[in-house]
Write an enzyme that holds these catalytic residues in place. Structure first.
Site, mmCIF file in Angstrom:
data_model
loop_
_atom_site.group_PDB
_atom_site.id
_atom_site.type_symbol
_atom_site.label_atom_id
_atom_site.label_comp_id
_atom_site.label_asym_id
_atom_site.label_seq_id
_atom_site.Cartn_x
_atom_site.Cartn_y
_atom_site.Cartn_z
ATOM 1 N N LYS A 176 -11.809 3.766 1.086
ATOM 2 C CA LYS A 176 -10.672 3.109 0.451
ATOM 3 C C LYS A 176 -11.253 1.982 -0.390
ATOM 4 O O LYS A 176 -11.869 1.054 0.128
ATOM 5 C CB LYS A 176 -9.721 2.571 1.519
ATOM 6 C CG LYS A 176 -8.441 2.033 0.957
ATOM 7 C CD LYS A 176 -7.445 1.759 2.069
ATOM 8 C CE LYS A 176 -6.121 1.375 1.490
ATOM 9 N NZ LYS A 176 -5.094 1.269 2.514
ATOM 10 N N GLU A 206 0.829 -1.208 0.000
ATOM 11 C CA GLU A 206 0.000 0.000 0.000
ATOM 12 C C GLU A 206 0.865 1.260 0.000
ATOM 13 O O GLU A 206 0.442 2.303 -0.497
ATOM 14 C CB GLU A 206 -0.934 0.005 1.205
ATOM 15 C CG GLU A 206 -1.986 -1.086 1.150
ATOM 16 C CD GLU A 206 -2.777 -1.196 2.428
ATOM 17 O OE1 GLU A 206 -4.014 -1.104 2.356
ATOM 18 O OE2 GLU A 206 -2.161 -1.366 3.497
#
Length: 136
Positions: free
Chosen positions: A115, A37
């Site tokens: 997200k 990420e």
């Protein structure tokens, strides 16, 4: 009993407040606890409500009597795309606090950060947090 009345009065006050909505803003950032990420930007969708009195702006038709949402967008873009957070909770909190600090006409900010892509987490629409901050 007093706490319930106070909560009800606060709810009515907020329900009657004016606000500007910035809906489904898309940013790309490196936020998350996993190393992948941090390496590859993911898509984030955010919706923001800016609570402020819009009466004067409605009368004057002048930008100086409101909060410039183009500037707000740029402020959010900078936070999302130039900084990195482990948690979307921290990201949302930073956005809300920054908006209250930089835009004095705001009395309250509500921000929802979604997200939409987490590597290796399967199928889902999104994970999200929603934070409401008010000027102290």
């Amino acid at each position: 009993m007093f706490v319930q009345q106070k909560s009800l009065m606060l709810f009515i006050k907020v329900a009657n407040m004016d606000y500007i909505i910035l809906k489904n803003l898309e940013f790309h950032g490196r936020h998350g606890v996993n190393s992948e990420e941090k390496l590859h930007p993911q898509k984030f969708i955010t919706t923001v409500k800016l609570y402020l009195d819009l009466k004067e702006a409605g009368k004057s038709d002048q930008l100086c009597d409101t909060t410039n949402y183009s500037e707000v967008y740029n402020t959010l873009k900078e936070i999302f795309e130039e900084r990195s957070f482990n948690l979307i909770e921290s990201l949302a909190q930073t956005c809300a606090n920054t908006l209250l600090k930089h835009y004095p006409k705001l009395s309250r900010v509500k921000i929802c950060v979604k997200k939409t892509d987490i590597p290796g987490k399967g199928r889902f629409d999104y994970f999200a947090v929603s934070i409401i901050k008010r000027r102290e």
